[in-house]
Write a protein that holds these residues in place. Structure first.
Motif, PDB file in Angstrom:
ATOM      1  N   MET A   1       0.832  -1.191   0.000  1.00 31.77           N
ATOM      2  CA  MET A   1       0.000   0.000   0.000  1.00 31.77           C
ATOM      3  C   MET A   1       0.879   1.259   0.000  1.00 31.77           C
ATOM      4  O   MET A   1       1.831   1.356   0.766  1.00 31.77           O
ATOM      5  N   ILE A   2       0.567   2.190  -0.904  1.00 30.62           N
ATOM      6  CA  ILE A   2       1.365   3.420  -0.969  1.00 30.62           C
ATOM      7  C   ILE A   2       0.836   4.414   0.069  1.00 30.62           C
ATOM      8  O   ILE A   2      -0.334   4.799   0.036  1.00 30.62           O
ATOM      9  N   ILE A   3       1.727   4.813   0.999  1.00 28.53           N
ATOM     10  CA  ILE A   3       1.282   5.738   2.053  1.00 28.53           C
ATOM     11  C   ILE A   3       1.840   7.149   1.864  1.00 28.53           C
ATOM     12  O   ILE A   3       1.414   8.069   2.540  1.00 28.53           O
ATOM     13  N   GLU A   4       2.786   7.301   0.950  1.00 29.71           N
ATOM     14  CA  GLU A   4       3.355   8.640   0.727  1.00 29.71           C
ATOM     15  C   GLU A   4       3.813   8.751  -0.721  1.00 29.71           C
ATOM     16  O   GLU A   4       4.429   7.819  -1.257  1.00 29.71           O
ATOM     17  N   TYR A   5       3.517   9.890  -1.349  1.00 25.12           N
ATOM     18  CA  TYR A   5       3.904  10.118  -2.750  1.00 25.12           C
ATOM     19  C   TYR A   5       4.814  11.341  -2.793  1.00 25.12           C
ATOM     20  O   TYR A   5       4.427  12.423  -2.322  1.00 25.12           O
ATOM     21  N   LEU A   6       6.014  11.181  -3.345  1.00 29.11           N
ATOM     22  CA  LEU A   6       6.974  12.285  -3.377  1.00 29.11           C
ATOM     23  C   LEU A   6       7.338  12.574  -4.818  1.00 29.11           C
ATOM     24  O   LEU A   6       7.481  11.651  -5.621  1.00 29.11           O
ATOM     25  N   ARG A   7       7.500  13.852  -5.152  1.00 23.87           N
ATOM     26  CA  ARG A   7       7.872  14.201  -6.534  1.00 23.87           C
ATOM     27  C   ARG A   7       9.017  15.211  -6.524  1.00 23.87           C
ATOM     28  O   ARG A   7       8.805  16.414  -6.693  1.00 23.87           O
ATOM     29  N   PRO A   8      10.245  14.740  -6.284  1.00 23.10           N
ATOM     30  CA  PRO A   8      11.385  15.657  -6.204  1.00 23.10           C
ATOM     31  C   PRO A   8      11.712  16.272  -7.557  1.00 23.10           C
ATOM     32  O   PRO A   8      11.384  15.703  -8.597  1.00 23.10           O
ATOM     33  N   ASN A   9      12.416  17.443  -7.490  1.00 24.09           N
ATOM     34  CA  ASN A   9      12.807  18.122  -8.728  1.00 24.09           C
ATOM     35  C   ASN A   9      14.276  17.915  -9.065  1.00 24.09           C
ATOM     36  O   ASN A   9      14.741  18.407 -10.080  1.00 24.09           O
ATOM     37  N   SER A  10      15.004  17.271  -8.186  1.00 25.07           N
ATOM     38  CA  SER A  10      16.420  17.027  -8.492  1.00 25.07           C
ATOM     39  C   SER A  10      16.784  15.588  -8.155  1.00 25.07           C
ATOM     40  O   SER A  10      16.148  14.946  -7.302  1.00 25.07           O
ATOM     41  N   LEU A  11      17.853  15.131  -8.831  1.00 25.12           N
ATOM     42  CA  LEU A  11      18.338  13.764  -8.621  1.00 25.12           C
ATOM     43  C   LEU A  11      18.806  13.586  -7.176  1.00 25.12           C
ATOM     44  O   LEU A  11      18.529  12.557  -6.526  1.00 25.12           O
ATOM     45  N   GLU A  12      19.486  14.613  -6.650  1.00 27.85           N
ATOM     46  CA  GLU A  12      20.022  14.525  -5.283  1.00 27.85           C
ATOM     47  C   GLU A  12      18.886  14.322  -4.286  1.00 27.85           C
ATOM     48  O   GLU A  12      18.956  13.484  -3.391  1.00 27.85           O
ATOM     49  N   GLU A  13      17.825  15.114  -4.471  1.00 30.51           N
ATOM     50  CA  GLU A  13      16.673  15.025  -3.569  1.00 30.51           C
ATOM     51  C   GLU A  13      16.033  13.628  -3.665  1.00 30.51           C
ATOM     52  O   GLU A  13      15.693  13.004  -2.658  1.00 30.51           O
ATOM     53  N   ALA A  14      15.926  13.145  -4.913  1.00 35.34           N
ATOM     54  CA  ALA A  14      15.314  11.819  -5.125  1.00 35.34           C
ATOM     55  C   ALA A  14      16.116  10.741  -4.404  1.00 35.34           C
ATOM     56  O   ALA A  14      15.562   9.896  -3.693  1.00 35.34           O
ATOM     57  N   VAL A  15      17.456  10.791  -4.567  1.00 34.84           N
ATOM     58  CA  VAL A  15      18.307   9.772  -3.941  1.00 34.84           C
ATOM     59  C   VAL A  15      18.179   9.847  -2.425  1.00 34.84           C
ATOM     60  O   VAL A  15      18.114   8.814  -1.746  1.00 34.84           O
ATOM     61  N   LYS A  16      18.123  11.070  -1.889  1.00 27.58           N
ATOM     62  CA  LYS A  16      17.990  11.234  -0.427  1.00 27.58           C
ATOM     63  C   LYS A  16      16.718  10.545   0.064  1.00 27.58           C
ATOM     64  O   LYS A  16      16.731   9.821   1.053  1.00 27.58           O
ATOM     65  N   PHE A  17      15.620  10.759  -0.631  1.00 27.53           N
ATOM     66  CA  PHE A  17      14.359  10.092  -0.238  1.00 27.53           C
ATOM     67  C   PHE A  17      14.517   8.575  -0.318  1.00 27.53           C
ATOM     68  O   PHE A  17      14.074   7.839   0.558  1.00 27.53           O
ATOM     69  N   LEU A  18      15.165   8.120  -1.396  1.00 27.58           N
ATOM     70  CA  LEU A  18      15.264   6.665  -1.621  1.00 27.58           C
ATOM     71  C   LEU A  18      16.180   5.980  -0.612  1.00 27.58           C
ATOM     72  O   LEU A  18      16.121   4.764  -0.440  1.00 27.58           O
ATOM     73  N   GLN A  19      17.001   6.769   0.068  1.00 32.01           N
ATOM     74  CA  GLN A  19      17.896   6.179   1.069  1.00 32.01           C
ATOM     75  C   GLN A  19      17.213   6.028   2.431  1.00 32.01           C
ATOM     76  O   GLN A  19      17.783   5.449   3.348  1.00 32.01           O
ATOM     77  N   ARG A  20      15.994   6.520   2.553  1.00 34.84           N
ATOM     78  CA  ARG A  20      15.279   6.373   3.836  1.00 34.84           C
ATOM     79  C   ARG A  20      14.946   4.907   4.076  1.00 34.84           C
ATOM     80  O   ARG A  20      14.619   4.174   3.153  1.00 34.84           O
ATOM     81  N   GLU A  21      15.006   4.523   5.325  1.00 36.31           N
ATOM     82  CA  GLU A  21      14.655   3.128   5.630  1.00 36.31           C
ATOM     83  C   GLU A  21      13.227   3.012   6.130  1.00 36.31           C
ATOM     84  O   GLU A  21      12.617   1.961   6.090  1.00 36.31           O
ATOM     85  N   ASN A  22      12.726   4.111   6.654  1.00 31.10           N
ATOM     86  CA  ASN A  22      11.379   4.062   7.208  1.00 31.10           C
ATOM     87  C   ASN A  22      10.603   5.317   6.833  1.00 31.10           C
ATOM     88  O   ASN A  22      11.001   6.407   7.249  1.00 31.10           O
ATOM     89  N   PRO A  23       9.525   5.202   6.072  1.00 29.90           N
ATOM     90  CA  PRO A  23       9.036   3.973   5.452  1.00 29.90           C
ATOM     91  C   PRO A  23       9.950   3.561   4.283  1.00 29.90           C
ATOM     92  O   PRO A  23      10.674   4.402   3.745  1.00 29.90           O
ATOM     93  N   ILE A  24       9.846   2.294   3.871  1.00 27.93           N
ATOM     94  CA  ILE A  24      10.578   1.845   2.692  1.00 27.93           C
ATOM     95  C   ILE A  24      10.146   2.731   1.532  1.00 27.93           C
ATOM     96  O   ILE A  24       8.950   2.952   1.309  1.00 27.93           O
TER      97      ILE A  24
END
Ligand SMILES: Cc1cc2nc3c(=O)[nH]c(=O)nc-3n(C[C@H](O)[C@H](O)[C@H](O)COP(=O)(O)OP(=O)(O)OC[C@H]3O[C@@H](n4cnc5c(N)ncnc54)[C@H](O)[C@@H]3O)c2cc1C
Length: 250
Positions: free
Chosen positions: A1-24
């Motif tokens: 189930m998708i509980i959060e939707y993120l739409r970053p404008n930069s690659l750096e921001e995207a990678v930072k979000f993707l490195q979070r462990e919680n939530p996956i």
């Protein structure tokens, strides 16, 4: 189930979000598979604003941005074999939304396009760190690979490719699929598909070696509900011999 939707404008921001462990937190390509994800709660990072959908052909290399859709590949690459394989892979709606990186992450051994990409020795570029890894090395560890979080591009050599397959009906997913890629100096790679979790690289050598035998052996444990190993071995040998001959006739 998708509980959060993120739409970053930069690659750096995207990678930072993707490195979070919680939530996956997972990259969202076209969402054709991820949007139906029902298991644990996840956050998704929409990659649309990152400009990762460019396709460039330069100096014998085809660079396909990770969010290029299968339809965009069809339009830009203008290669009859690749176009046929893409159309065989997915219907129009799926081609319009499905991305190359999404496909590489979910496609199985019956995927025509994944089989073709393996034959072509596709290379993946991941962030962070601009890490390069071949599809061949990465696929077997696809579920356990955590060295980086985001594919940004897929690179293919502009070499001759041939593909053929057998299915129960022409539109059905293949039960035998062979892709043969030939380099100008005679190097040949043959990938087989039509069963199991992933396509297999059956041959990587010189075009004059015994490719049919290698394909025969690669299908030796391919028995499933759709076909016997004996059938796949026999059919695989024939298709491979024909495709290899075609690459030599050119
Ligand atoms: C329900 C369903 C099941 C399908 N099953 C198959 C199948 O078994 N075999 C097959 O060959 N085709 C299958 N398809 C076809 C599918 O349309 C394609 O595989 C398509 O290209 C998926 O791409 P997407 O961008 O929509 O993926 P998404 O749903 O966006 O993502 C799929 C997976 O890839 C990951 N991902 C996406 N982009 C990146 C990136 N840039 N870097 C790292 N990870 C990324 C996601 O996090 C997710 O885990 C299926 C389609 C549907 C709708």
């Amino acid at each position: 189930m998708i509980i959060e939707y993120l739409r970053p404008n930069s690659l750096e921001e995207a990678v930072k979000f993707l490195q979070r462990e919680n939530p996956i937190t997972l990259p969202l390509g076209g969402g054709s598979v991820l949007s139906k994800y029902q298991a644990n709660p996840i956050a998704v990072v929409d990659l649309q604003a990152l400009g990762l959908n460019r396709i460039k052909i330069e100096k014998g290399l085809i660079e396909i941005g990770a969010t290029a859709t299968l339809s965009e590949m069809e339009t830009v690459l203008k290669n009859d074999v690749i176009t046929d394989v893409i159309r065989f892979q997915a219907g129009k709606n799926q081609r319009n939304s499905g991305t190359i990186a999404g496909l590489i992450n979910v496609a199985d051994g019956r995927s025509p396009l994944l089989t073709l990409l393996l034959a072509k020795d596709a290379q993946l570029t991941w962030q962070p760190g601009n890490k390069q890894i071949s599809l061949e090395s990465w696929l077997p560890q696809r579920r356990d690979w955590h060295d980086a979080q985001l594919i940004t591009k897929v690179t293919l050599p502009e070499v001759m490719i041939r593909f053929d397959s057998i299915g129960r009906t022409p539109k059905d997913r293949p039960i035998v699929a062979i892709a043969a890629a030939k380099w100008p100096m005679g190097k040949l790679r043959v990938a087989i598909g039509g069963f199991g979790g992933l396509p297999i690289l059956a041959f990587d050598g010189d075009v004059h070696e015994d490719v049919a035998k290698a394909v025969d052996e690669a299908y030796s444990s391919s028995e499933d509900q759709w076909a016997s190993s004996a059938y796949r071995r026999e059919a695989g040998r024939k298709l491979a011999s024909r495709l290899v001959q075609e690459t030599m006739d050119k």
